[in-house]
Scaffold this active site. Structure first.
Site, PDB file in Angstrom:
ATOM      1  N   HIS A   4      -2.990  -5.487   1.909  1.00 28.67           N
ATOM      2  CA  HIS A   4      -2.241  -5.699   3.165  1.00 28.67           C
ATOM      3  C   HIS A   4      -2.222  -7.162   3.607  1.00 28.67           C
ATOM      4  O   HIS A   4      -3.043  -7.558   4.448  1.00 28.67           O
ATOM      5  CB  HIS A   4      -2.897  -4.881   4.288  1.00 28.67           C
ATOM      6  CG  HIS A   4      -2.755  -3.406   4.132  1.00 28.67           C
ATOM      7  ND1 HIS A   4      -1.702  -2.701   4.652  1.00 28.67           N
ATOM      8  CD2 HIS A   4      -3.537  -2.498   3.505  1.00 28.67           C
ATOM      9  CE1 HIS A   4      -1.839  -1.420   4.365  1.00 28.67           C
ATOM     10  NE2 HIS A   4      -2.950  -1.267   3.667  1.00 28.67           N
ATOM     11  N   GLU A  22      -0.288  -8.470   5.651  1.00 31.13           N
ATOM     12  CA  GLU A  22       0.056  -8.515   7.086  1.00 31.13           C
ATOM     13  C   GLU A  22      -1.190  -8.419   7.966  1.00 31.13           C
ATOM     14  O   GLU A  22      -1.123  -8.678   9.165  1.00 31.13           O
ATOM     15  CB  GLU A  22       1.068  -7.411   7.419  1.00 31.13           C
ATOM     16  CG  GLU A  22       0.526  -5.989   7.530  1.00 31.13           C
ATOM     17  CD  GLU A  22       0.226  -5.316   6.191  1.00 31.13           C
ATOM     18  OE1 GLU A  22       0.312  -5.982   5.133  1.00 31.13           O
ATOM     19  OE2 GLU A  22      -0.108  -4.115   6.210  1.00 31.13           O
ATOM     20  N   CYS A  71       0.819  -1.223   0.000  1.00 27.12           N
ATOM     21  CA  CYS A  71       0.000   0.000   0.000  1.00 27.12           C
ATOM     22  C   CYS A  71       0.852   1.273   0.000  1.00 27.12           C
ATOM     23  O   CYS A  71       1.466   1.584  -1.013  1.00 27.12           O
ATOM     24  CB  CYS A  71      -0.980  -0.054   1.155  1.00 27.12           C
ATOM     25  SG  CYS A  71      -2.416   0.971   0.880  1.00 27.12           S
TER      26      CYS A  71
HETATM   27  N1  GLN Z   1      -3.721   6.246   1.306  1.00 33.31           N
HETATM   28  C1  GLN Z   1      -2.384   6.013   1.742  1.00 33.31           C
HETATM   29  C2  GLN Z   1      -1.376   6.781   0.884  1.00 33.31           C
HETATM   30  O1  GLN Z   1      -1.759   7.328  -0.099  1.00 33.31           O
HETATM   31  C3  GLN Z   1      -2.059   4.534   1.738  1.00 33.31           C
HETATM   32  C4  GLN Z   1      -2.955   3.804   2.696  1.00 33.31           C
HETATM   33  C5  GLN Z   1      -2.381   2.542   3.262  1.00 33.31           C
HETATM   34  O2  GLN Z   1      -1.162   2.326   3.309  1.00 33.31           O
HETATM   35  N2  GLN Z   1      -3.240   1.704   3.772  1.00 33.31           N
HETATM   36  O3  GLN Z   1      -0.235   6.846   1.194  1.00 33.31           O
END
Ligand code: GLN
Length: 196
Positions: free
Chosen positions: A172, A174, A79
């Protein structure tokens, strides 16, 4: 051969990645300084907030340290970690590590679907190719360089890719009890085998 995987601990859900590695019997280490990175065979950049990651990486000297670490070691990003490792962010104005040739759009699923769980089809394991994808304010991968291999899809959406040394996903792993993607990273990329 024992492998030590560092987890970037500047911000975000790094402790959960350490839990996944622990499940596999893999040694992990929180990394906040260039010195701490030296003892690692691989590095995971967790979820969190990518703009904060970039700022903290710069402040701590880790931006340069991670860049040179990547010349010889494997990295994984989830992410915000994916955004941080990517080459370009749609809309521009954001400096990233540029270690994998993808273009990404942040928060691309919009406010209505802030978070959701979906079935990701992965191309990583011999038998069960399904992985529970937990998506939280997730980005979308909108362009791919030639050296980038697609390893996972959520319906038509590309959500998991790698190049030689960098593995990234918009969800994710994890946050589930399924440590297979971490296992793949450790076994196929960070080291020669799982530690005993
Ligand atoms: N929205 C976050 C970003 O743009 C990422 C969100 C996340 O890591 N769950 O950095």
């Amino acid at each position: 051969v024992a492998v030590t995987v560092g987890v970037l601990g500047l911000q975000g859900d790094f402790a959960l990645h350490m839990k996944s590695l622990y499940q596999l019997g893999v040694e992990s280490k929180t990394v906040r300084t260039p010195d701490e990175l030296k003892a690692c065979d691989g590095l995971i950049l967790p979820g969190g907030e990518s703009t904060t990651f970039i700022n903290l990486l710069k402040k701590t000297g880790m931006f340069e340290a991670v860049t040179s670490f990547a010349e010889k070691h494997a990295l994984m990003g989830t992410c915000a970690g994916l955004i941080t490792l990517s080459k370009t962010v749609v809309g521009g104005g954001m400096e990233t590590l540029g270690l994998i040739d993808i273009g990404v759009e942040r928060n691309a699923y919009g406010r209505q679907v802030d978070s959701f769980v979906g079935k990701v089809n992965v191309d990583l394991f011999p038998d069960n190719q399904e992985f529970e994808g937990v998506f939280i304010r997730a980005p979308k991968i909108c362009s791919l360089g030639k050296d980038v291999r697609v390893l996972g899809r959520l319906e038509d959406e590309i959500v998991l890719v790698r190049n030689t040394r960098v593995l990234v996903m918009t969800f994710h792993p994890e946050l589930t009890d399924d440590a297979r993607i971490h296992g793949y990273f450790v076994k196929e990329m960070a080291g020669t085998g799982l530690s005993p």
